[in-house]
Scaffold this active site. Structure first.
Site, short mmCIF file in Angstrom:
data_model
loop_
_atom_site.label_atom_id
_atom_site.label_comp_id
_atom_site.label_asym_id
_atom_site.label_seq_id
_atom_site.Cartn_x
_atom_site.Cartn_y
_atom_site.Cartn_z
N TYR A 1 0.83 -1.21 0.00
CA TYR A 1 0.00 0.00 0.00
C TYR A 1 0.86 1.25 0.00
O TYR A 1 1.73 1.42 0.87
CB TYR A 1 -0.90 0.00 1.24
CG TYR A 1 -1.83 1.19 1.33
CD1 TYR A 1 -3.01 1.22 0.59
CD2 TYR A 1 -1.54 2.27 2.15
CE1 TYR A 1 -3.87 2.30 0.67
CE2 TYR A 1 -2.39 3.35 2.24
CZ TYR A 1 -3.56 3.37 1.49
OH TYR A 1 -4.40 4.45 1.57
N ASN B 1 7.91 -1.95 3.01
CA ASN B 1 6.84 -0.99 3.29
C ASN B 1 6.20 -1.24 4.64
O ASN B 1 5.00 -1.09 4.81
CB ASN B 1 5.77 -1.08 2.19
CG ASN B 1 4.80 0.08 2.22
OD1 ASN B 1 5.20 1.24 2.24
ND2 ASN B 1 3.51 -0.23 2.21
N SER C 1 3.61 -3.65 4.53
CA SER C 1 3.94 -4.99 4.08
C SER C 1 5.36 -5.08 3.55
O SER C 1 5.99 -4.08 3.24
CB SER C 1 2.97 -5.42 2.97
OG SER C 1 1.62 -5.29 3.38
N SER D 1 -0.29 -6.22 8.86
CA SER D 1 0.71 -6.26 7.81
C SER D 1 0.50 -7.46 6.89
O SER D 1 -0.19 -8.41 7.21
CB SER D 1 2.12 -6.33 8.42
OG SER D 1 2.28 -7.52 9.17
N GLY D 2 1.11 -7.37 5.72
CA GLY D 2 1.05 -8.48 4.77
C GLY D 2 2.44 -8.75 4.23
O GLY D 2 3.03 -7.87 3.62
#
Length: 393
Positions: A171, A243, A273, A311-312
């Protein structure tokens, strides 16, 4: 007052007046010129990779370019959209091999925490191979980039119509007008066609243009490690789109950098992420690549993040050593596989390269102002060096 060796009580002639104006103007201009140079010199912070400023992470040597492209055949391309006061985004393409469109490679994917999207990873783990380049972009542009990969394949390889593209996102809405949907299918195609071997541009480029990491500006980072001949001589390369993380969490080679650097504190923001791409020329199967992908989590954890619920983080790994033929007369084909006992050195390599790639993503990024005038400051390299030296680095 003095005028070139003549002493006077005042301005006696028009010539004196002109001469005075000339001297004053010249002096002011000269002074301003010097001042502007000093300001520019003081404010400039030439970006550098971690090793260029004395931060050497791990014990294993790097490849020629200290990049994922040190694995023979791997290429990286970027398209960077940095326009006006609110477009800060782009696309990064990792091409595993020139014939990835028609010849599959062993691959594996691992989800550290799945609050994000990475298309194609279910297929990777079901089939055990990859058959597509790996593209990185922003959250709302996954569809456009996926469409671009499909269009590229359909146009150039019309008989290969069952490929599932691999597109992973982070993102970037803090700095980028993400709702403007500025990334198009054409940008994805351009990133693929731009891909080259050799040095990789890092920082605020491609899919990393609008990213931040541990409260500093970040983006794309890469690093590599090469094992000794006694350990197999294999190369491991890592590329990240960084990120995530909070300022106080940041650690570099064990040093609590985030707590030590107090300037330009970031505003509260959402968790982000990390996308981690791993390449190696070691002959690893899907199962072994899955183990390599899991070890990347150790390198990520060394930088400080606990991978929060918001988070990813996705890891995608592939090996260039074995190629899956489209068909064989017998229905079988031979592969080369590394003995499991030789994996430990590769684990170390991927841990070191992942940590260094994340650090490079920050040290190579530049201070960026974007959407709504928001500014994300780059990590100050001079201060970073002092902090590391304080802790004996």
């Amino acid at each position: 007052m003095k005028t070139f060796g003549k002493k006077t009580q005042g301005i006696e002639t028009a010539w004196d007046m002109k001469l005075l104006i000339f001297v004053v103007f010249t002096g002011v201009f000269f002074a301003c010129s010097i001042y502007s140079v000093k300001v520019e010199s003081t404010n400039s912070d030439t970006r550098a990779r971690a090793r260029d400023i004395g931060i050497q992470i791990g014990a294993l040597p790097t490849g020629t370019h200290n990049a994922i492209t040190d694995v023979a055949g791997v290429k990286v391309g970027h398209v960077t959209l940095n326009e006006g006061d609110s477009i800060r985004t782009g696309v990064t393409a990792v091409i595993p091999s020139d014939d990835i469109w028609t010849a599959r490679l062993f691959g594996a994917a691992y989800t550290i925490h799945g609050n994000g999207e990475a298309t194609g990873i279910a297929r990777i783990n079901q089939a055990g191979w990859i058959e597509s380049p790996i593209l990185l972009t922003n959250t709302l542009s996954v569809g456009a980039v996926h469409d671009g990969v499909v269009r590229y394949i359909v146009k150039r390889y019309p008989d290969n119509n069952i490929v599932l593209p691999i597109v992973a996102e982070c993102y970037d809405g803090g700095l980028n007008d993400i709702s403007g949907l500025h990334v198009t299918a054409e940008h994805a195609i351009e990133a693929i066609e731009n891909a080259t071997h050799g040095p990789v541009i890092e920082g605020c480029v491609g899919g990393g243009t609008g990213m931040r990491c541990y409260g500093f500006k970040a983006g794309i980072g890469t690093s590599s490690r090469v094992l000794s001949e006694e350990r197999g001589g294999w190369t491991v390369g890592v590329l990240v789109n960084a990120n995530g993380g909070r300022r106080h969490q940041l650690r570099i080679d064990g040093v609590p950098v985030g707590k030590a650097i107090t300037g330009s504190p970031p505003k509260p923001t959402r968790d982000g992420s990390f996308i981690i791409v791993i390449a190696t020329d070691a002959p690893l199967t899907h199962r072994q690549l899955k183990q390599l992908a899991i070890r990347a989590t150790h390198g990520l954890a060394r930088t400080g993040t606990p991978s929060t619920d918001g988070s990813g983080e996705f890891v995608i790994a592939f090996s260039t050593a074995n190629i899956f033929p489209s068909s064989t007369e017998t229905g079988t084909f031979e592969i080369e596989m590394l003995a499991n006992g030789r994996l430990s050195s590769l684990f170390q390599a991927v841990i070191e390269a992942t940590e260094e790639a994340i650090v490079n993503s920050m040290t190579m990024a530049t201070t960026t102002t974007g959407r709504n005038g928001r500014t994300m400051y780059a990590i100050p390299l001079a201060e970073l060096q002092k902090v590391m030296q304080t802790y004996g680095h």
